[in-house]
Design a protein around this motif. Sequence first.
Motif, PDB file in Angstrom:
ATOM      1  N   ALA A   1      -8.482   0.905  -4.909  1.00 46.33           N
ATOM      2  CA  ALA A   1      -7.852   0.503  -6.157  1.00 46.33           C
ATOM      3  C   ALA A   1      -6.740   1.501  -6.499  1.00 46.33           C
ATOM      4  O   ALA A   1      -6.807   2.676  -6.128  1.00 46.33           O
ATOM      5  N   ILE A   2      -5.735   1.040  -7.209  1.00 43.43           N
ATOM      6  CA  ILE A   2      -4.588   1.884  -7.537  1.00 43.43           C
ATOM      7  C   ILE A   2      -5.013   3.137  -8.296  1.00 43.43           C
ATOM      8  O   ILE A   2      -4.533   4.245  -8.028  1.00 43.43           O
ATOM      9  N   ASP A   3      -5.931   2.977  -9.252  1.00 44.03           N
ATOM     10  CA  ASP A   3      -6.369   4.107 -10.072  1.00 44.03           C
ATOM     11  C   ASP A   3      -7.119   5.163  -9.266  1.00 44.03           C
ATOM     12  O   ASP A   3      -7.255   6.300  -9.706  1.00 44.03           O
TER      13      ASP A   3
ATOM     14  N   LYS B   1      -3.365   2.389   0.226  1.00 40.30           N
ATOM     15  CA  LYS B   1      -3.955   3.173   1.308  1.00 40.30           C
ATOM     16  C   LYS B   1      -3.169   4.470   1.444  1.00 40.30           C
ATOM     17  O   LYS B   1      -1.941   4.453   1.545  1.00 40.30           O
ATOM     18  N   THR B   2      -3.868   5.596   1.431  1.00 44.70           N
ATOM     19  CA  THR B   2      -3.203   6.887   1.532  1.00 44.70           C
ATOM     20  C   THR B   2      -2.888   7.196   2.993  1.00 44.70           C
ATOM     21  O   THR B   2      -3.685   6.927   3.893  1.00 44.70           O
ATOM     22  N   LEU B   3      -1.705   7.769   3.204  1.00 45.17           N
ATOM     23  CA  LEU B   3      -1.243   8.133   4.531  1.00 45.17           C
ATOM     24  C   LEU B   3      -0.798   9.589   4.525  1.00 45.17           C
ATOM     25  O   LEU B   3      -0.299  10.089   3.513  1.00 45.17           O
ATOM     26  N   GLN B   4      -0.975  10.260   5.633  1.00 43.83           N
ATOM     27  CA  GLN B   4      -0.497  11.629   5.807  1.00 43.83           C
ATOM     28  C   GLN B   4       0.532  11.635   6.928  1.00 43.83           C
ATOM     29  O   GLN B   4       0.206  11.359   8.080  1.00 43.83           O
TER      30      GLN B   4
ATOM     31  N   LEU C   1       0.668   3.677   0.704  1.00 47.35           N
ATOM     32  CA  LEU C   1       1.195   2.356   1.012  1.00 47.35           C
ATOM     33  C   LEU C   1       0.501   1.366   0.090  1.00 47.35           C
ATOM     34  O   LEU C   1      -0.722   1.251   0.111  1.00 47.35           O
ATOM     35  N   ILE C   2       1.267   0.694  -0.749  1.00 49.31           N
ATOM     36  CA  ILE C   2       0.710  -0.236  -1.739  1.00 49.31           C
ATOM     37  C   ILE C   2       1.102  -1.663  -1.375  1.00 49.31           C
ATOM     38  O   ILE C   2       2.270  -1.947  -1.097  1.00 49.31           O
ATOM     39  N   VAL C   3       0.131  -2.554  -1.363  1.00 48.27           N
ATOM     40  CA  VAL C   3       0.379  -3.966  -1.076  1.00 48.27           C
ATOM     41  C   VAL C   3      -0.116  -4.792  -2.252  1.00 48.27           C
ATOM     42  O   VAL C   3      -1.266  -4.654  -2.680  1.00 48.27           O
ATOM     43  N   THR C   4       0.771  -5.620  -2.798  1.00 42.11           N
ATOM     44  CA  THR C   4       0.434  -6.515  -3.914  1.00 42.11           C
ATOM     45  C   THR C   4       0.634  -7.954  -3.459  1.00 42.11           C
ATOM     46  O   THR C   4       1.690  -8.288  -2.898  1.00 42.11           O
TER      47      THR C   4
END
Length: 203
Positions: free
Chosen positions: A79-81, A104-107, A119-122
């Motif tokens: 979730a975004i929060d 999803k967090t990326l390094q 990376l955010i997908v809506t």
Amino acid sequence: MGTTIQTSSKDRLEKAWQALQSAQDLQEDRIRFGLDHVNLYVEDVEGDWIETWGEGQEWENPVNLGKWFQERFEPGWQAIDEVFCPEEDSLALIRETAGVKRAKTLQLGHQNSQHPIALIVTIKAESHGEMGVLVQVYPTGDRPELPAGLQLALLSHHGDRLHEVVARNADSGLQMELSGQPGERYSIQVTLERDRVTEEFVI
């Protein structure tokens, strides 16, 4: 008939001799040139063929965006929060768009210079059975800007690059919009220098 058999046998003998000669040449070149002998046999050995190995292959477990409407999310998509702190400006910008959202967090980057990003997908339903997809990339944590040169690219199911946006100095985010019919496949690729993350999706 006898002539045909003799000719066929001769051809096989010549091919066997050529294969033996090629193997001997390869062995001699390996002894003579060491590891550099690879340059003689592999085209574009200095290119990025190792990094792109397997692109365009069949996908095993693409992210199924259609199931997101049923709140069925793949591991790693949060979730975004859960990804952004309440005081981060990016959170307000992401919330402005309507639809089902996951991040999803990326390094990316070298060990001594990591760049944590999300990376955010809506997704949202559109007319004629299509699905609208908004893809965004924002920095997370203390970094207010994306690293310059970061690339966000849309690839086809076969690995062809369809669209790309690149972060400039002081860019706080990147985004691209697309839409498609159920069953369509594509992938999103985030690249920073030689570091690359690819996420595969099916609508």
